[in-house]
Design a protein around this motif. Sequence first.
Motif, PDB file in Angstrom:
ATOM      1  N   GLU A  25      28.605  25.223  56.035  1.00 18.97           N
ATOM      2  CA  GLU A  25      28.249  23.930  56.630  1.00 18.97           C
ATOM      3  C   GLU A  25      27.026  23.253  55.963  1.00 18.97           C
ATOM      4  O   GLU A  25      26.174  23.937  55.884  1.00 18.97           O
ATOM      5  CB  GLU A  25      28.148  23.543  58.156  1.00 18.97           C
ATOM      6  N   PHE A  26      27.175  22.197  55.415  1.00 11.45           N
ATOM      7  CA  PHE A  26      25.977  21.377  54.777  1.00 11.45           C
ATOM      8  C   PHE A  26      25.781  20.346  55.524  1.00 11.45           C
ATOM      9  O   PHE A  26      27.065  19.299  55.490  1.00 11.45           O
ATOM     10  CB  PHE A  26      26.096  21.289  53.311  1.00 11.45           C
ATOM     11  N   ALA A  27      24.659  19.975  56.207  1.00 10.74           N
ATOM     12  CA  ALA A  27      24.515  18.644  56.772  1.00 10.74           C
ATOM     13  C   ALA A  27      23.586  17.679  56.394  1.00 10.74           C
ATOM     14  O   ALA A  27      22.554  18.093  55.800  1.00 10.74           O
ATOM     15  CB  ALA A  27      24.152  19.132  58.308  1.00 10.74           C
ATOM     16  N   PHE A  28      24.043  16.329  56.354  1.00  8.75           N
ATOM     17  CA  PHE A  28      23.192  15.424  55.984  1.00  8.75           C
ATOM     18  C   PHE A  28      22.544  14.328  56.978  1.00  8.75           C
ATOM     19  O   PHE A  28      23.271  14.095  57.828  1.00  8.75           O
ATOM     20  CB  PHE A  28      24.037  14.390  54.741  1.00  8.75           C
ATOM     21  N   ILE A  29      21.553  13.916  56.785  1.00  8.92           N
ATOM     22  CA  ILE A  29      20.661  13.384  57.903  1.00  8.92           C
ATOM     23  C   ILE A  29      19.435  12.639  57.236  1.00  8.92           C
ATOM     24  O   ILE A  29      19.084  12.998  56.367  1.00  8.92           O
ATOM     25  CB  ILE A  29      20.239  14.419  59.192  1.00  8.92           C
ATOM     26  N   GLY A  30      19.388  11.443  58.084  1.00 11.58           N
ATOM     27  CA  GLY A  30      18.033  10.518  57.548  1.00 11.58           C
ATOM     28  C   GLY A  30      18.037   9.343  58.463  1.00 11.58           C
ATOM     29  O   GLY A  30      19.040   9.029  59.569  1.00 11.58           O
ATOM     30  N   ARG A  31      17.231   8.631  58.182  1.00 10.69           N
ATOM     31  CA  ARG A  31      16.957   7.582  59.091  1.00 10.69           C
ATOM     32  C   ARG A  31      18.028   6.516  58.856  1.00 10.69           C
ATOM     33  O   ARG A  31      18.381   6.642  57.769  1.00 10.69           O
ATOM     34  CB  ARG A  31      15.744   6.673  58.959  1.00 10.69           C
ATOM     35  N   SER A  32      18.484   5.665  59.709  1.00  9.94           N
ATOM     36  CA  SER A  32      19.454   4.729  59.311  1.00  9.94           C
ATOM     37  C   SER A  32      19.198   3.971  58.287  1.00  9.94           C
ATOM     38  O   SER A  32      17.975   3.503  58.204  1.00  9.94           O
ATOM     39  CB  SER A  32      19.888   3.896  60.739  1.00  9.94           C
ATOM     40  N   ASN A  33      20.204   3.693  57.447  1.00  8.46           N
ATOM     41  CA  ASN A  33      19.870   2.842  56.369  1.00  8.46           C
ATOM     42  C   ASN A  33      19.240   3.473  55.132  1.00  8.46           C
ATOM     43  O   ASN A  33      18.956   2.734  53.940  1.00  8.46           O
ATOM     44  CB  ASN A  33      19.165   1.493  56.554  1.00  8.46           C
ATOM     45  N   VAL A  34      19.121   4.932  55.215  1.00 13.73           N
ATOM     46  CA  VAL A  34      18.581   5.696  54.207  1.00 13.73           C
ATOM     47  C   VAL A  34      19.456   5.621  52.923  1.00 13.73           C
ATOM     48  O   VAL A  34      19.216   5.948  51.786  1.00 13.73           O
ATOM     49  CB  VAL A  34      18.175   6.827  54.667  1.00 13.73           C
ATOM     50  N   ILE A 113      15.648  10.782  52.172  1.00 10.92           N
ATOM     51  CA  ILE A 113      14.275   9.975  52.421  1.00 10.92           C
ATOM     52  C   ILE A 113      14.380   8.892  51.437  1.00 10.92           C
ATOM     53  O   ILE A 113      14.993   9.185  50.179  1.00 10.92           O
ATOM     54  CB  ILE A 113      13.085  10.725  51.989  1.00 10.92           C
ATOM     55  N   ASP A 114      14.137   7.637  51.879  1.00  6.94           N
ATOM     56  CA  ASP A 114      14.397   6.500  50.844  1.00  6.94           C
ATOM     57  C   ASP A 114      13.076   6.532  49.927  1.00  6.94           C
ATOM     58  O   ASP A 114      12.038   6.448  50.165  1.00  6.94           O
ATOM     59  CB  ASP A 114      14.123   5.153  51.729  1.00  6.94           C
ATOM     60  N   ALA A 115      13.659   6.614  48.492  1.00  8.45           N
ATOM     61  CA  ALA A 115      12.653   6.798  47.590  1.00  8.45           C
ATOM     62  C   ALA A 115      11.545   5.593  47.246  1.00  8.45           C
ATOM     63  O   ALA A 115      10.421   5.767  46.817  1.00  8.45           O
ATOM     64  CB  ALA A 115      13.423   7.148  46.101  1.00  8.45           C
ATOM     65  N   ARG A 116      12.227   4.407  47.851  1.00  8.37           N
ATOM     66  CA  ARG A 116      11.380   3.189  47.630  1.00  8.37           C
ATOM     67  C   ARG A 116      10.238   3.207  48.497  1.00  8.37           C
ATOM     68  O   ARG A 116       9.091   2.493  48.304  1.00  8.37           O
ATOM     69  CB  ARG A 116      12.150   2.089  48.080  1.00  8.37           C
TER      70      ARG A 116
END
Length: 196
Positions: A25-34, A113-116
């Motif tokens: 399994e490969f899981a993706f996560i981040g803050r909402s709107n990322v 992570i949002d690169a901006r």
Amino acid sequence: MKITSATFLTSAPDLEGCPELQLPEFAFIGRSNVGKSSLLNMLTGKKGLAKVSGSPGHTRLINFFTINGRWTLVDLPGYGYAKISKQAREKFQEMIADFMVNRENLSCVFALIDARLSPQQSDLEFVRWLMEGGVPFVLVFTKSDKLKASKIEKNIAAFTDAMSEWCDGLPRIFTSSAKTGSGRQDLLTFIGQAIG
Ligand code: GDP
């Protein structure tokens, strides 16, 4: 790796409710709107796979997708919801933590992570938690089409500088854009190598 099939399998509210699977399994996560949903759709080449800007309620589940019949893509709920109570947030974070620490066939977490943005405390805290918990992870800086390469480098350097205060060595770092498709091959190659 070429994606030949990507199908929704099931959703679960917590680790206990997760399906028993043998595939890595490969899981993706981040803050909402990322940009997580957009990235998942871009990676799999399926526009409607993950719901872009879905309502917070709907996205509070762990979603499983079977890819090429060989690996499982796990869409984890975003962290850092401001709109729910502190108690609800803590319980929710416990649920995600439980999954990442105790899920046996979890190969890697992609921390988005949002690169901006300059380094955000909540992202740093989350990544530090992953490291200290021994969860295998890589970083993906999203929305790279939105700024110049030099600015992306600067934001990544600021993030890794902040990490170096508590981290020996750095994880793999990717950049991606759901808009241009950049980063897609790198991420899929990484997963392909991990599953062998
Ligand atoms: P999620 O909440 O993390 O699933 O984020 P979404 O995928 O719903 O994206 C949030 C917003 O950012 C939406 O308006 C997307 O269209 C936009 N977005 C996501 N990824 C990118 C990207 O790579 N480039 C640009 N320009 N916009 C993006």
